[in-house]
Design a protein around this motif. Structure first.
Motif, PDB file in Angstrom:
ATOM      1  N   THR A 146       0.836  -1.204   0.000  1.00 46.97           N
ATOM      2  CA  THR A 146       0.000   0.000   0.000  1.00 46.97           C
ATOM      3  C   THR A 146       0.868   1.250   0.000  1.00 46.97           C
ATOM      4  O   THR A 146       0.606   2.205  -0.742  1.00 46.97           O
ATOM      5  N   GLU A 147       1.920   1.245   0.822  1.00 48.75           N
ATOM      6  CA  GLU A 147       2.822   2.403   0.872  1.00 48.75           C
ATOM      7  C   GLU A 147       3.579   2.567  -0.445  1.00 48.75           C
ATOM      8  O   GLU A 147       3.755   3.690  -0.936  1.00 48.75           O
ATOM      9  N   ILE A 148       4.006   1.453  -1.036  1.00 47.67           N
ATOM     10  CA  ILE A 148       4.677   1.521  -2.339  1.00 47.67           C
ATOM     11  C   ILE A 148       3.732   2.096  -3.386  1.00 47.67           C
ATOM     12  O   ILE A 148       4.103   2.983  -4.161  1.00 47.67           O
ATOM     13  N   ALA A 149       2.500   1.605  -3.407  1.00 44.63           N
ATOM     14  CA  ALA A 149       1.524   2.082  -4.389  1.00 44.63           C
ATOM     15  C   ALA A 149       1.227   3.558  -4.190  1.00 44.63           C
ATOM     16  O   ALA A 149       1.099   4.316  -5.166  1.00 44.63           O
ATOM     17  N   ARG A 150       1.146   3.989  -2.941  1.00 44.09           N
ATOM     18  CA  ARG A 150       0.875   5.409  -2.663  1.00 44.09           C
ATOM     19  C   ARG A 150       2.021   6.288  -3.170  1.00 44.09           C
ATOM     20  O   ARG A 150       1.806   7.287  -3.848  1.00 44.09           O
ATOM     21  N   GLN A 160      -0.963   4.736 -15.009  1.00 43.35           N
ATOM     22  CA  GLN A 160      -2.257   5.006 -15.640  1.00 43.35           C
ATOM     23  C   GLN A 160      -3.059   6.042 -14.847  1.00 43.35           C
ATOM     24  O   GLN A 160      -3.760   6.870 -15.429  1.00 43.35           O
ATOM     25  N   ARG A 161      -2.951   6.000 -13.523  1.00 43.78           N
ATOM     26  CA  ARG A 161      -3.632   7.012 -12.708  1.00 43.78           C
ATOM     27  C   ARG A 161      -3.148   8.411 -13.084  1.00 43.78           C
ATOM     28  O   ARG A 161      -3.929   9.361 -13.142  1.00 43.78           O
ATOM     29  N   ALA A 162      -1.843   8.535 -13.353  1.00 47.81           N
ATOM     30  CA  ALA A 162      -1.287   9.842 -13.725  1.00 47.81           C
ATOM     31  C   ALA A 162      -1.650  10.228 -15.149  1.00 47.81           C
ATOM     32  O   ALA A 162      -1.872  11.403 -15.447  1.00 47.81           O
ATOM     33  N   PHE A 163      -1.753   9.223 -16.045  1.00 49.43           N
ATOM     34  CA  PHE A 163      -1.901   9.493 -17.469  1.00 49.43           C
ATOM     35  C   PHE A 163      -3.349   9.520 -17.949  1.00 49.43           C
ATOM     36  O   PHE A 163      -3.742  10.391 -18.725  1.00 49.43           O
ATOM     37  N   ALA A 164      -4.155   8.556 -17.486  1.00 50.43           N
ATOM     38  CA  ALA A 164      -5.458   8.340 -18.116  1.00 50.43           C
ATOM     39  C   ALA A 164      -6.666   8.707 -17.265  1.00 50.43           C
ATOM     40  O   ALA A 164      -7.740   8.933 -17.805  1.00 50.43           O
ATOM     41  N   GLU A 199      -6.623   6.123  -1.093  1.00 55.72           N
ATOM     42  CA  GLU A 199      -7.697   5.187  -1.453  1.00 55.72           C
ATOM     43  C   GLU A 199      -7.264   4.293  -2.617  1.00 55.72           C
ATOM     44  O   GLU A 199      -7.450   3.076  -2.598  1.00 55.72           O
ATOM     45  N   PHE A 200      -6.666   4.904  -3.624  1.00 51.43           N
ATOM     46  CA  PHE A 200      -6.199   4.168  -4.794  1.00 51.43           C
ATOM     47  C   PHE A 200      -5.169   3.113  -4.387  1.00 51.43           C
ATOM     48  O   PHE A 200      -5.235   1.960  -4.830  1.00 51.43           O
ATOM     49  N   ALA A 201      -4.208   3.493  -3.549  1.00 49.22           N
ATOM     50  CA  ALA A 201      -3.136   2.583  -3.144  1.00 49.22           C
ATOM     51  C   ALA A 201      -3.684   1.388  -2.376  1.00 49.22           C
ATOM     52  O   ALA A 201      -3.253   0.249  -2.595  1.00 49.22           O
ATOM     53  N   ALA A 202      -4.637   1.628  -1.476  1.00 48.16           N
ATOM     54  CA  ALA A 202      -5.206   0.536  -0.685  1.00 48.16           C
ATOM     55  C   ALA A 202      -5.942  -0.460  -1.575  1.00 48.16           C
ATOM     56  O   ALA A 202      -5.798  -1.684  -1.418  1.00 48.16           O
ATOM     57  N   ARG A 203      -6.715   0.034  -2.527  1.00 41.22           N
ATOM     58  CA  ARG A 203      -7.451  -0.852  -3.439  1.00 41.22           C
ATOM     59  C   ARG A 203      -6.498  -1.638  -4.328  1.00 41.22           C
ATOM     60  O   ARG A 203      -6.679  -2.835  -4.564  1.00 41.22           O
ATOM     61  N   LYS A 260      -4.618  -4.362  -2.265  1.00 39.06           N
ATOM     62  CA  LYS A 260      -5.515  -5.474  -1.918  1.00 39.06           C
ATOM     63  C   LYS A 260      -5.746  -6.381  -3.116  1.00 39.06           C
ATOM     64  O   LYS A 260      -5.722  -7.610  -3.005  1.00 39.06           O
ATOM     65  N   THR A 261      -5.944  -5.782  -4.287  1.00 38.87           N
ATOM     66  CA  THR A 261      -6.180  -6.568  -5.504  1.00 38.87           C
ATOM     67  C   THR A 261      -4.938  -7.369  -5.885  1.00 38.87           C
ATOM     68  O   THR A 261      -5.027  -8.555  -6.220  1.00 38.87           O
ATOM     69  N   LEU A 262      -3.770  -6.752  -5.817  1.00 35.63           N
ATOM     70  CA  LEU A 262      -2.536  -7.449  -6.156  1.00 35.63           C
ATOM     71  C   LEU A 262      -2.263  -8.581  -5.177  1.00 35.63           C
ATOM     72  O   LEU A 262      -1.851  -9.672  -5.583  1.00 35.63           O
ATOM     73  N   LEU A 263      -2.504  -8.348  -3.903  1.00 35.70           N
ATOM     74  CA  LEU A 263      -2.271  -9.379  -2.892  1.00 35.70           C
ATOM     75  C   LEU A 263      -3.094 -10.625  -3.155  1.00 35.70           C
ATOM     76  O   LEU A 263      -2.659 -11.742  -2.858  1.00 35.70           O
ATOM     77  N   GLY A 264      -4.291 -10.438  -3.710  1.00 40.57           N
ATOM     78  CA  GLY A 264      -5.137 -11.583  -4.010  1.00 40.57           C
ATOM     79  C   GLY A 264      -4.481 -12.558  -4.974  1.00 40.57           C
ATOM     80  O   GLY A 264      -4.804 -13.749  -4.977  1.00 40.57           O
ATOM     81  N   GLY A 265      -3.542 -12.068  -5.760  1.00 42.43           N
ATOM     82  CA  GLY A 265      -2.890 -12.931  -6.725  1.00 42.43           C
ATOM     83  C   GLY A 265      -1.535 -13.466  -6.309  1.00 42.43           C
ATOM     84  O   GLY A 265      -1.098 -14.476  -6.853  1.00 42.43           O
TER      85      GLY A 265
END
Length: 203
Positions: free
Chosen positions: A85-89, A165-169, A183-187, A190-195
């Motif tokens: 989550t921190e990396i994604a943020r 993509q968040r920055a671009f699109a 919010e974006f980082a947490a979601r 969580k999605t990546l962890l599922g895999g």
């Protein structure tokens, strides 16, 4: 109030110009003028515009590379969910702030090629976060917190690609705005962890 040191003024001016006119058009001459110094003085602190660009990224933007390096050096610290989550943020904020700076490079293939060659000599470039996140995930894999059969390079590409993509699109979608980074980082985490995680996160 004491005046800022020349190096700080140069970095501030470079950051502002790179944001407003883009990396391709932010010349060392213009940066020096905006910093209130000579171009020769600029070259006392920075060997090239590429080095100045790298210093802007590392000293003025969210500190993604140091975060990835510290996590890879000590796998097993904190929770995998918290770390991702921190990396994604940090990655979301990094790409949000760096995309306007670097976007002008992509309009000129030869300029981009020269710039990337110079960055490689400095040990920098857009591949670094991908390489470093893959190294972190492989370290967690060795520590038993990422599944042994998980493709860590693909996972790193998915996380960082989503942040780019968040920055671009995301500005182009109907809502016309990016989701907040937290919010974006947490979601995303969580999605990546599922895999990739050994223990599936709770729903």
């Amino acid at each position: 109030m004491e005046p800022k040191p020349a190096r700080v003024r140069i970095l501030d001016a470079a950051h502002e110009l790179m944001l407003t006119v883009g990396l391709a058009r932010a010349t060392t001459k213009e940066i020096a003028r905006a910093a209130g110094c000579s171009e020769a003085a600029l070259y006392k602190y920075f060997d090239s515009k590429e080095e100045l660009f790298v210093r802007v990224l590392t000293e003025r933007l969210p500190r993604l590379t140091p975060l990835l390096g510290s996590l890879a050096a000590e796998p097993g610290q904190g929770t995998l969910a918290g770390n991702l989550t921190e990396i994604a943020r940090e990655a979301a904020l990094f790409y949000e702030q760096s995309f306007p700076i670097a976007a002008s490079l992509y309009a000129e293939a030869q300029l981009k090629k020269r710039h990337y060659e110079a960055l490689h000599k400095l040990g920098a470039g857009p591949h670094r976060p991908l390489r470093d996140l893959d190294a972190y995930l492989r370290a967690e894999q060795a520590a038993g917190r990422v599944r042994a059969d998980a493709d860590t390079y693909a996972a790193a590409s998915l996380l960082l690609g989503a942040c780019a993509q968040r920055a671009f699109a995301y500005d182009a979608i109907d809502a016309g705005e990016r989701p907040p980074a937290d919010e974006f980082a947490a979601r995303l985490a969580k999605t990546l962890l599922g895999g990739i995680s050994v223990a599936q996160p709770p729903a």
